[in-house]
Design a protein around this motif. Structure first.
Motif, PDB file in Angstrom:
ATOM      1  N   ALA A   1      36.167  42.591  43.171  1.00  0.00           N
ATOM      2  CA  ALA A   1      36.920  42.293  44.394  1.00  0.00           C
ATOM      3  C   ALA A   1      37.605  43.544  44.931  1.00  0.00           C
ATOM      4  N   GLY A   2      38.025  44.425  44.031  1.00  0.00           N
ATOM      5  CA  GLY A   2      38.836  45.551  44.461  1.00  0.00           C
ATOM      6  C   GLY A   2      38.052  46.803  44.791  1.00  0.00           C
ATOM      7  N   SER A   3      36.869  46.980  44.193  1.00  0.00           N
ATOM      8  CA  SER A   3      36.206  48.257  44.457  1.00  0.00           C
ATOM      9  C   SER A   3      35.218  48.173  45.606  1.00  0.00           C
ATOM     10  N   ASP A   4      34.396  47.151  45.577  1.00  0.00           N
ATOM     11  CA  ASP A   4      33.350  47.059  46.581  1.00  0.00           C
ATOM     12  C   ASP A   4      33.907  46.930  47.998  1.00  0.00           C
ATOM     13  N   THR A   5      34.991  46.182  48.111  1.00  0.00           N
ATOM     14  CA  THR A   5      35.591  45.915  49.420  1.00  0.00           C
ATOM     15  C   THR A   5      36.219  47.183  50.002  1.00  0.00           C
ATOM     16  N   SER A   6      37.046  47.865  49.184  1.00  0.00           N
ATOM     17  CA  SER A   6      37.696  49.078  49.704  1.00  0.00           C
ATOM     18  C   SER A   6      36.637  50.140  49.988  1.00  0.00           C
TER      19      SER A   6
ATOM     20  N   VAL B   1      44.770  24.660  38.941  1.00  0.00           N
ATOM     21  CA  VAL B   1      44.253  25.777  38.128  1.00  0.00           C
ATOM     22  C   VAL B   1      44.488  27.087  38.889  1.00  0.00           C
ATOM     23  N   HIS B   2      44.131  27.069  40.182  1.00  0.00           N
ATOM     24  CA  HIS B   2      44.301  28.289  40.969  1.00  0.00           C
ATOM     25  C   HIS B   2      45.771  28.683  41.050  1.00  0.00           C
ATOM     26  N   ALA B   3      46.646  27.692  41.303  1.00  0.00           N
ATOM     27  CA  ALA B   3      48.069  28.010  41.510  1.00  0.00           C
ATOM     28  C   ALA B   3      48.626  28.734  40.284  1.00  0.00           C
TER      29      ALA B   3
ATOM     30  N   LYS C   1      46.921  30.504  37.974  1.00  0.00           N
ATOM     31  CA  LYS C   1      46.316  31.836  37.840  1.00  0.00           C
ATOM     32  C   LYS C   1      46.911  32.812  38.869  1.00  0.00           C
ATOM     33  N   ARG C   2      47.089  32.316  40.069  1.00  0.00           N
ATOM     34  CA  ARG C   2      47.587  33.182  41.137  1.00  0.00           C
ATOM     35  C   ARG C   2      49.040  33.600  40.877  1.00  0.00           C
ATOM     36  N   ARG C   3      49.853  32.656  40.349  1.00  0.00           N
ATOM     37  CA  ARG C   3      51.247  33.017  40.065  1.00  0.00           C
ATOM     38  C   ARG C   3      51.302  34.147  39.032  1.00  0.00           C
TER      39      ARG C   3
ATOM     40  N   GLY D   1      44.209  33.825  50.210  1.00  0.00           N
ATOM     41  CA  GLY D   1      43.838  35.104  50.809  1.00  0.00           C
ATOM     42  C   GLY D   1      43.941  36.206  49.758  1.00  0.00           C
ATOM     43  N   CYS D   2      43.629  37.416  50.154  1.00  0.00           N
ATOM     44  CA  CYS D   2      43.492  38.522  49.195  1.00  0.00           C
ATOM     45  C   CYS D   2      44.833  38.921  48.577  1.00  0.00           C
ATOM     46  N   VAL D   3      44.905  38.838  47.256  1.00  0.00           N
ATOM     47  CA  VAL D   3      46.124  39.253  46.560  1.00  0.00           C
ATOM     48  C   VAL D   3      46.207  40.784  46.529  1.00  0.00           C
TER      49      VAL D   3
ATOM     50  N   GLY E   1      33.780  29.075  52.578  1.00  0.00           N
ATOM     51  CA  GLY E   1      33.645  27.621  52.589  1.00  0.00           C
ATOM     52  C   GLY E   1      34.820  26.871  51.958  1.00  0.00           C
ATOM     53  N   ARG E   2      35.285  25.887  52.673  1.00  0.00           N
ATOM     54  CA  ARG E   2      36.327  24.999  52.154  1.00  0.00           C
ATOM     55  C   ARG E   2      35.824  23.559  52.254  1.00  0.00           C
ATOM     56  N   GLU E   3      36.402  22.675  51.428  1.00  0.00           N
ATOM     57  CA  GLU E   3      35.965  21.269  51.470  1.00  0.00           C
ATOM     58  C   GLU E   3      37.176  20.378  51.745  1.00  0.00           C
TER      59      GLU E   3
ATOM     60  N   SER F   1      37.889  32.378  37.391  1.00  0.00           N
ATOM     61  CA  SER F   1      38.930  33.367  37.705  1.00  0.00           C
ATOM     62  C   SER F   1      39.789  32.832  38.845  1.00  0.00           C
ATOM     63  N   THR F   2      40.815  33.605  39.183  1.00  0.00           N
ATOM     64  CA  THR F   2      41.669  33.199  40.313  1.00  0.00           C
ATOM     65  C   THR F   2      40.804  32.958  41.557  1.00  0.00           C
ATOM     66  N   HIS F   3      39.837  33.829  41.775  1.00  0.00           N
ATOM     67  CA  HIS F   3      39.023  33.708  42.986  1.00  0.00           C
ATOM     68  C   HIS F   3      38.084  32.503  42.955  1.00  0.00           C
ATOM     69  N   SER F   4      37.509  32.226  41.783  1.00  0.00           N
ATOM     70  CA  SER F   4      36.492  31.166  41.760  1.00  0.00           C
ATOM     71  C   SER F   4      37.064  29.788  41.430  1.00  0.00           C
TER      72      SER F   4
ATOM     73  N   GLN G   1      30.548  25.838  46.519  1.00  0.00           N
ATOM     74  CA  GLN G   1      29.848  27.130  46.543  1.00  0.00           C
ATOM     75  C   GLN G   1      30.485  28.101  45.548  1.00  0.00           C
ATOM     76  N   TYR G   2      31.806  27.997  45.373  1.00  0.00           N
ATOM     77  CA  TYR G   2      32.497  28.964  44.509  1.00  0.00           C
ATOM     78  C   TYR G   2      32.127  28.840  43.040  1.00  0.00           C
ATOM     79  N   ARG G   3      31.428  27.745  42.709  1.00  0.00           N
ATOM     80  CA  ARG G   3      30.984  27.633  41.308  1.00  0.00           C
ATOM     81  C   ARG G   3      29.960  28.723  40.977  1.00  0.00           C
TER      82      ARG G   3
ATOM     83  N   CYS H   1      41.172  38.771  60.408  1.00  0.00           N
ATOM     84  CA  CYS H   1      41.335  38.094  59.106  1.00  0.00           C
ATOM     85  C   CYS H   1      40.460  38.717  58.007  1.00  0.00           C
ATOM     86  N   PRO H   2      40.386  40.061  57.892  1.00  0.00           N
ATOM     87  CA  PRO H   2      39.487  40.629  56.870  1.00  0.00           C
ATOM     88  C   PRO H   2      39.885  40.249  55.452  1.00  0.00           C
ATOM     89  N   PHE H   3      41.165  39.922  55.248  1.00  0.00           N
ATOM     90  CA  PHE H   3      41.618  39.579  53.900  1.00  0.00           C
ATOM     91  C   PHE H   3      41.768  38.063  53.741  1.00  0.00           C
ATOM     92  N   SER H   4      41.287  37.307  54.741  1.00  0.00           N
ATOM     93  CA  SER H   4      41.543  35.875  54.816  1.00  0.00           C
ATOM     94  C   SER H   4      43.060  35.650  54.854  1.00  0.00           C
TER      95      SER H   4
HETATM   96  C1  HEM Z   1      39.506  46.334  52.040  1.00  0.00           C
HETATM   97  C2  HEM Z   1      39.716  45.745  50.910  1.00  0.00           C
HETATM   98  C3  HEM Z   1      39.662  44.253  50.659  1.00  0.00           C
HETATM   99  C4  HEM Z   1      39.229  43.224  51.452  1.00  0.00           C
HETATM  100  C5  HEM Z   1      38.694  43.299  52.866  1.00  0.00           C
HETATM  101  C6  HEM Z   1      39.386  42.001  50.697  1.00  0.00           C
HETATM  102  C7  HEM Z   1      39.063  40.738  51.170  1.00  0.00           C
HETATM  103  C8  HEM Z   1      39.291  39.564  50.479  1.00  0.00           C
HETATM  104  C9  HEM Z   1      39.004  38.248  50.981  1.00  0.00           C
HETATM  105  C10 HEM Z   1      38.388  37.936  52.337  1.00  0.00           C
HETATM  106  C11 HEM Z   1      39.370  37.357  50.029  1.00  0.00           C
HETATM  107  C12 HEM Z   1      39.237  35.835  50.095  1.00  0.00           C
HETATM  108  C13 HEM Z   1      37.913  35.442  49.511  1.00  0.00           C
HETATM  109  C14 HEM Z   1      37.644  33.951  49.493  1.00  0.00           C
HETATM  110  O1  HEM Z   1      38.385  33.148  50.047  1.00  0.00           O
HETATM  111  O2  HEM Z   1      36.609  33.623  48.905  1.00  0.00           O
HETATM  112  C15 HEM Z   1      39.871  38.107  48.913  1.00  0.00           C
HETATM  113  C16 HEM Z   1      40.327  37.547  47.736  1.00  0.00           C
HETATM  114  C17 HEM Z   1      40.729  38.280  46.649  1.00  0.00           C
HETATM  115  N1  HEM Z   1      40.841  39.652  46.571  1.00  0.00           N
HETATM  116 FE1  HEM Z   1      40.487  40.980  48.033  1.00  0.00          FE
HETATM  117  N2  HEM Z   1      39.886  42.319  49.474  1.00  0.00           N
HETATM  118  C18 HEM Z   1      40.088  43.676  49.402  1.00  0.00           C
HETATM  119  C19 HEM Z   1      40.607  44.403  48.346  1.00  0.00           C
HETATM  120  C20 HEM Z   1      41.031  43.857  47.164  1.00  0.00           C
HETATM  121  C21 HEM Z   1      41.613  44.614  46.071  1.00  0.00           C
HETATM  122  C22 HEM Z   1      41.890  46.114  46.083  1.00  0.00           C
HETATM  123  C23 HEM Z   1      41.829  43.714  45.058  1.00  0.00           C
HETATM  124  C24 HEM Z   1      42.392  43.958  43.691  1.00  0.00           C
HETATM  125  C25 HEM Z   1      42.260  45.039  42.984  1.00  0.00           C
HETATM  126  C26 HEM Z   1      41.419  42.402  45.534  1.00  0.00           C
HETATM  127  C27 HEM Z   1      41.496  41.239  44.804  1.00  0.00           C
HETATM  128  C28 HEM Z   1      41.261  39.982  45.303  1.00  0.00           C
HETATM  129  C29 HEM Z   1      41.445  38.755  44.534  1.00  0.00           C
HETATM  130  C30 HEM Z   1      41.904  38.665  43.090  1.00  0.00           C
HETATM  131  C31 HEM Z   1      41.115  37.691  45.383  1.00  0.00           C
HETATM  132  C32 HEM Z   1      41.154  36.203  45.046  1.00  0.00           C
HETATM  133  C33 HEM Z   1      42.491  35.639  45.514  1.00  0.00           C
HETATM  134  C34 HEM Z   1      42.644  34.137  45.272  1.00  0.00           C
HETATM  135  O3  HEM Z   1      41.659  33.385  45.374  1.00  0.00           O
HETATM  136  O4  HEM Z   1      43.787  33.721  45.031  1.00  0.00           O
HETATM  137  N3  HEM Z   1      40.936  42.524  46.803  1.00  0.00           N
HETATM  138  N4  HEM Z   1      39.821  39.456  49.211  1.00  0.00           N
END
Ligand code: HEM
Length: 522
Positions: A316-321, A125-127, A129-131, A459-461, A387-389, A116-119, A105-107, A451-454
Motif C-alpha cells: 500500500a505504501g510503496s507502489d502508490t507513492s 474487525v476493521h475498527a 485493526k485500524r485503531r 480511507g488511506c491511513v 466496491g462497497r456493499e 489486514s486492515t485493508h482487506s 471483492q476485498y476477499r 479523492c486519491p486517498f479515498s
Molecule cells: C500517494 C500515495 C497513496 C495513495 C494515493 C493511497 C491511496 C489509498 C486508497 C485509495 C486507499 C483506500 C483503498 C480501499 O478502499 O480499498 C488506501 C488505503 C490504505 N492505505 Fe494508502 N495510499 C497511499 C500511500 C500509502 C502509504 C504511504 C501507506 C502506508 C505506509 C498506505 C497505507 C494504506 C492502508 C493501511 C490502507 C487501508 C486503510 C483501511 O482500510 O483502513 N497508503 N490508500
C-alpha cells in the motif's frame, strides 16, 4: 421411465439455457438496478467487469462510461457506479454508522488466510485493526520515521546523479523513473517494516518483487471482480495453486517472504542488543505496531496479524507513492514552465538541500503541494471504483435508494476527470489548486471530488506519510538537479498525452526516461 445419458445431458443443457435466459431477462427488466443505464454486457454479466480488469483499463472504461451514460451507471448486474461529489461523500464517509461495508471483492486480498486492515470486511474487525494501526501513523511516530526515510531518499539522490559525465556536459544517462521511483519507495518501506531496506537501489536481486507484486495484483483483481471468487479462494487455500500455475511469481514471493523473515529475525537480535546496552529502540513500524494497543480493548496485534499488516504496508505504501513520483517526472519534464516555477519556489525557500524536511518551510511550498495534487488527480495510484456493499435496511446514496446487497462505488479517475468539478480536466495545471491563480469557489468545488486517498475511516491511513515522503523526495530531487526528458522519449505516454496508468487495483506504469545534472546554485 429413465432418460438415456445423452437425453439427460440435453435436458440439463436446456434447463441451464432456460435459467440463463430467465436470469438475463430478470437483470434487464425486474432487477432493482434495471432502470440505470450502462453497457449492455455490464447489465447482464459480471464478466464485463472481469474483462476490463483483464485489459487493465477498468479505471479508463469507467471514465468512458461516465462520458457516455452520465454520472450514475450500472457496471455489473448488481453494481452501481455513482460519480458525484455527494455520492462520494455518502458512500465513503460515516461508514462506521452507515449501513455499508467493503464488498466481497476485498476477499481477493486475504493472504494465506490472514486479513489486514485493508482487506477486513467486517466492520468490527476493521475498527480494531485500524485503531491499532493509527498509533503507527501518529504525528510523533511519523516524526520518528522521517530520518529513516530521508536516509534512503538521500541514497536515491546520490545514485540518480552518479553516472554524470563530462562528455555529456554533466548530464547522466537516461533513467526509467517508474523503476527508480519504485526502488526508493520500496527501500523506504522495507527499512520501516523489516528493519532494513530491500537494497533495490543498489542491487537488482529483489527488484523483481515490485514487478511481481503488480502481476499478482492484476491476477487477484481479475479474480476479485469475477464470478469465480469463491471457487478461487477455495482452490488457493487448499492447493499449491500459485506454485504450479504462476511459478515465477510464486518464486519471487517466496524470495520476498524469506527476505522479510530473515530481516525481522536480524531486527529482533539487534533490538535485544540495543535494549541490553540501554540504547533507545529503533522507532520504525515494527516498533510502533508491536507497542500499539487498541485504546478500547487494550489488545494489540498477534504475530500473524502483525505480519499481515507489514505485508500490507509494503504494497500500500510503496507502489502508490512510487506511481505519483513517476507521474511527477512525466508531467514536469513535459511542462518546463511548471518545472521552472517549482524549482524557483524550492531554491528560494531552502538554501541547503538537507534542510528539506517536514516543517513550516516545506509546508509553505504551496506550488510543490499543488504539483503533487495535480499528479494524484491525473494519475491516481488507485484509479477504479472501490466496491462497497449496502447492508441490512438499505441506504440512500446521493438521493438514490439502494436495497440491501447492492454493490456500489465511486470511480476515482472518472471523478477526477469530471468536467462538473474540474475545468479542462485533461490538462495538467497545478495552478487550479492555488488561490493566486484560481478563484476560491472553483477550488472548493474541485476539492469535493478529489479523492486519491479515498475518504472516511476506510480511507488511506498513510496519507500524511505519503505527502511527507513525496514532498521530501520531490523537493530534494528538483532542488538538487536540473532534469530533462531524454531526447525523443515517449515512454509512458497514454491517451490525450496523459501519463498512462494500467489498472491492476493499484497501477502499472512505465517511464518517463529522464536525465539529471547537478544544479549549480546561483
Ligand atoms: C500517494 C500515495 C497513496 C495513495 C494515493 C493511497 C491511496 C489509498 C486508497 C485509495 C486507499 C483506500 C483503498 C480501499 O478502499 O480499498 C488506501 C488505503 C490504505 N492505505 Fe494508502 N495510499 C497511499 C500511500 C500509502 C502509504 C504511504 C501507506 C502506508 C505506509 C498506505 C497505507 C494504506 C492502508 C493501511 C490502507 C487501508 C486503510 C483501511 O482500510 O483502513 N497508503 N490508500
Amino acid at each position: 421411465m429413465f432418460l438415456s445419458i445423452p437425453n439427460l445431458a440435453l435436458a440439463a443443457l436446456a434447463t441451464w439455457v432456460l435459467c440463463l435466459f430467465g436470469l438475463t431477462f430478470y437483470r434487464l427488466t425486474l432487477h432493482p438496478l434495471a432502470k440505470y443505464p450502462g453497457p449492455f454486457l455490464a447489465k447482464i454479466t459480471p464478466l464485463y467487469d472481469t474483462y476490463h480488469c483483464y485489459l487493465k483499463d477498468r479505471h479508463i472504461d469507467q471514465y468512458r462510461c461516465q462520458k457516455k451514460y452520465g454520472n450514475v451507471y450500472r457496471y455489473r448486474p448488481d453494481y452501481l457506479v455513482i460519480n458525484t461529489a455527494s455520492g462520494l461523500k455518502d458512500l465513503y464517509t460515516n461508514a462506521k454508522t452507515n449501513p455499508i461495508k467493503k464488498n466481497t471483492q476485498y476477499r481477493f486480498l486475504w493472504d494465506q488466510g490472514s486479513v489486514s486492515t485493508h482487506s477486513a470486511i467486517d466492520k468490527n474487525v476493521h475498527a480494531f485493526k485500524r485503531r491499532v494501526l493509527n498509533y503507527a501513523f501518529s504525528e510523533q511516530a511519523l516524526r520518528n520515521l522521517e530520518p529513516f526515510m530521508i536516509e534512503t531518499i538521500d541514497r536515491w539522490l546520490a545514485l540518480l546523479g552518479a553516472d554524470a559525465s563530462d562528455e555529456t556536459k554533466g548530464w547522466t544517462k537516461p533513467k526509467n523513473m517508474a523503476n527508480w521511483a519504485n526502488y526508493v519507495t520500496f527501500d523506504v518501506l522495507g527499512d520501516l517494516c523489516f528493519g532494513k531496506p530491500f537494497g533495490m537501489l543498489e542491487s537488482d536481486k529483489l527488484r523483481s518483487v515490485a514487478q511481481i507484486m503488480l502481476i499478482r495484483a492484476q491476477m487477484l483483481n481479475i479474480i476479485g471482480n469475477s464470478p469465480v471468487l469463491d471457487l478461487f479462494k477455495y482452490i488457493q487455500e487448499h492447493t499449491p495453486f500459485e506454485k504450479y500455475v504462476l511459478p515465477g511469481t510464486y518464486r519471487s514471493m517466496q524470495h520476498f517472504r524469506s527476505f522479510a523473515g530473515g530481516a525481522l529475525k536480524d531486527r529482533a537480535v539487534a533490538a535485544a542488543e540495543r535494549e541490553k546496552s540501554g540504547q533507545e529502540p529503533r522507532k520504525d513500524f515494527v516498533h510502533y505496531l508491536s507497542q500499539a494497543r487498541d485504546p478500547e480493548s487494550g489488545e494489540g496485534y498477534g504475530q500473524v496479524e502483525m505480519l499481515a499488516e507489514l505485508r500490507l504496508l509494503i504494497v500500500a505504501g510503496s507502489d502508490t507513492s512510487s506511481a505519483t513520483m513517476a507521474a511527477a517526472f512525466y508531467y514536469l519534464t513535459r511542462n518546463p514552465a511548471v518545472l521552472e516555477k517549482l524549482q524557483k519556489e524550492l531554491r528560494g525557500t531552502f538554501d541547503d538541500v538537507n534542510n528539506i524536511v517536514t516543517g513550516p518551510k516545506l509546508s509553505s511550498c504551496h506550488y510543490l503541494r499543488a504539483v503533487i495534487d495535480e499528479c494524484l488527480r491525473l494519475a491516481p495510484p488507485v484509479g477504479g471504483s472501490l466496491g462497497r456493499e449496502v447492508m441490512k435496511g438499505g441506504m440512500t446514496v446521493d438521493g438514490i435508494p439502494l436495497p440491501e446487497g447492492t454493490n456500489v462505488g465511486s470511480s476515482i479517475l472518472a471523478l477526477h476527470m469530471n468536467e462538473e468539478y474540474f475545468t479542462n480536466p485533461l490538462t495538467f495545471m497545478p495552478e487550479r489548486w492555488l488561490p493566486e491563480y484560481t478563484n476560491p469557489e472553483e477550488i472548493a468545488v474541485a476539492k469535493t471530488a478529489f479523492c486519491p486517498f479515498s475518504l472516511g475511516n476506510r480511507g488511506c491511513v498513510g496519507k500524511p506519510m505519503a505527502y511527507n515522503e513525496l514532498s521530501i523526495a520531490l523537493g530534494r530531487v528538483f532542488w538538487l538537479y536540473d532534469v530533462r526528458l531524454s531526447k525523443g522519449d515517449n515512454t509512458g505516454e497514454g491517451l490525450n498525452g496523459l501519463y498512462e496508468t494500467r489498472d491492476v487495483f493499484v497501477v502499472e506504469r512505465d517511464g518517463p526516461m529522464v536525465e539529471f545534472r547537478k544544479h549549480v546554485q546561483g
